[in-house]
Design a protein around this motif. Structure first.
Motif, PDB file in Angstrom:
ATOM      1  N   THR A  76       0.849  -1.191   0.000  1.00  0.00           N
ATOM      2  CA  THR A  76       0.000   0.000   0.000  1.00  0.00           C
ATOM      3  C   THR A  76       0.881   1.236   0.000  1.00  0.00           C
ATOM      4  OG1 THR A  76      -1.711  -1.168   1.236  1.00  0.00           O
ATOM      5  CG2 THR A  76      -1.845   1.225   1.227  1.00  0.00           C
ATOM      6  N   LYS A  77       0.504   2.215  -0.815  1.00  0.00           N
ATOM      7  CA  LYS A  77       1.274   3.455  -0.914  1.00  0.00           C
ATOM      8  C   LYS A  77       0.533   4.578  -0.208  1.00  0.00           C
ATOM      9  CE  LYS A  77       3.404   2.192  -5.264  1.00  0.00           C
ATOM     10  NZ  LYS A  77       3.621   2.536  -6.679  1.00  0.00           N
ATOM     11  N   TYR A  78       1.309   5.484   0.371  1.00  0.00           N
ATOM     12  CA  TYR A  78       0.761   6.651   1.046  1.00  0.00           C
ATOM     13  C   TYR A  78       1.364   7.900   0.431  1.00  0.00           C
ATOM     14  CZ  TYR A  78      -1.233   3.391   4.261  1.00  0.00           C
ATOM     15  OH  TYR A  78      -1.976   2.357   4.775  1.00  0.00           O
ATOM     16  N   PHE A  79       0.485   8.781  -0.026  1.00  0.00           N
ATOM     17  CA  PHE A  79       0.895  10.068  -0.589  1.00  0.00           C
ATOM     18  C   PHE A  79       0.630  11.128   0.465  1.00  0.00           C
ATOM     19  CE2 PHE A  79      -0.191  14.005  -2.885  1.00  0.00           C
ATOM     20  CZ  PHE A  79       1.028  14.243  -3.484  1.00  0.00           C
ATOM     21  N   ILE A  80       1.666  11.872   0.818  1.00  0.00           N
ATOM     22  CA  ILE A  80       1.570  12.900   1.854  1.00  0.00           C
ATOM     23  C   ILE A  80       1.909  14.237   1.212  1.00  0.00           C
ATOM     24  CG2 ILE A  80       2.423  13.666   4.100  1.00  0.00           C
ATOM     25  CD1 ILE A  80       3.532  10.684   4.313  1.00  0.00           C
ATOM     26  N   GLU A  81       1.029  15.219   1.417  1.00  0.00           N
ATOM     27  CA  GLU A  81       1.244  16.551   0.853  1.00  0.00           C
ATOM     28  C   GLU A  81       1.018  17.592   1.937  1.00  0.00           C
ATOM     29  OE1 GLU A  81      -0.118  18.079  -3.280  1.00  0.00           O
ATOM     30  OE2 GLU A  81      -1.738  18.519  -1.867  1.00  0.00           O
ATOM     31  N   VAL A  82       1.955  18.518   2.066  1.00  0.00           N
ATOM     32  CA  VAL A  82       1.859  19.583   3.062  1.00  0.00           C
ATOM     33  C   VAL A  82       1.883  20.915   2.323  1.00  0.00           C
ATOM     34  CG1 VAL A  82       2.909  20.655   5.091  1.00  0.00           C
ATOM     35  CG2 VAL A  82       3.067  18.170   4.764  1.00  0.00           C
ATOM     36  N   GLN A  83       0.780  21.654   2.417  1.00  0.00           N
ATOM     37  CA  GLN A  83       0.727  22.977   1.806  1.00  0.00           C
ATOM     38  C   GLN A  83       0.963  24.026   2.872  1.00  0.00           C
ATOM     39  OE1 GLN A  83      -2.860  23.506  -0.440  1.00  0.00           O
ATOM     40  NE2 GLN A  83      -2.470  21.742  -1.723  1.00  0.00           N
ATOM     41  N   GLY A  84       1.637  25.087   2.470  1.00  0.00           N
ATOM     42  CA  GLY A  84       1.933  26.151   3.425  1.00  0.00           C
ATOM     43  C   GLY A  84       2.834  27.183   2.816  1.00  0.00           C
ATOM     44  N   ASP A  85       3.856  27.600   3.573  1.00  0.00           N
ATOM     45  CA  ASP A  85       4.713  28.696   3.129  1.00  0.00           C
ATOM     46  C   ASP A  85       5.952  28.257   2.350  1.00  0.00           C
ATOM     47  OD1 ASP A  85       6.191  27.587   5.199  1.00  0.00           O
ATOM     48  OD2 ASP A  85       6.708  29.518   6.105  1.00  0.00           O
ATOM     49  N   VAL A  86       6.106  26.960   2.102  1.00  0.00           N
ATOM     50  CA  VAL A  86       7.261  26.479   1.336  1.00  0.00           C
ATOM     51  C   VAL A  86       6.857  26.353  -0.128  1.00  0.00           C
ATOM     52  CG1 VAL A  86       8.839  24.542   1.000  1.00  0.00           C
ATOM     53  CG2 VAL A  86       8.236  25.263   3.304  1.00  0.00           C
ATOM     54  N   PRO A  87       7.566  27.019  -1.023  1.00  0.00           N
ATOM     55  CA  PRO A  87       7.231  26.922  -2.440  1.00  0.00           C
ATOM     56  C   PRO A  87       7.342  25.483  -2.945  1.00  0.00           C
ATOM     57  CG  PRO A  87       8.855  28.660  -2.054  1.00  0.00           C
ATOM     58  CD  PRO A  87       8.703  27.887  -0.774  1.00  0.00           C
TER      59      PRO A  87
END
Length: 120
Positions: A76-87
């Protein structure tokens, strides 16, 4: 990513202010690959390098919008995405090893299982 007692933990290797975190589980069934949102959190949190987050648990400044128990099955694969102040929106794609995840060990973005997160 760390698995402990059926819970899923993630760490931030580089500090940033996060406003949105999305964790998706990608798995193959009998047909087409499918994905499911495991954790979605919104708000604003100053995440320092090394900060550990538990999927489904509110954190300083982040509130859970959606949560589902992860399967944590080999392959099983896990995709993690963090949006914020890092381009560039930091993200990672991690796959549970074929022999499973040892309890209390970290799966790093390079695919290696280690005792510490963010170690190379």
């Amino acid at each position: 990513m760390l698995v402990s007692g059926g819970d899923l933990f993630f760490t931030v290797c580089e500090g940033q202010v996060a406003t949105d975190i999305l964790v998706q589980e990608w798995h193959r069934g009998m047909g087409e690959p499918s994905d499911e949102t495991i954790w979605h959190a919104e708000g604003e949190a100053d995440l320092r390098a090394g900060t550990v987050l538990q999927a489904g648990t509110d954190s300083d400044g982040l509130s859970t919008v959606e949560f589902a128990m992860p399967a944590l099955e080999p392959g099983t694969k896990y995709f993690i995405e963090v949006q914020g102040d890092v381009p560039g929106t930091p993200s990672a794609l991690l796959e549970i090893p074929a022999d499973g995840m040892p309890n209390g060990m970290w799966l790093n973005s390079d695919g290696r299982v280690r005792e510490r997160a963010c170690s190379g």
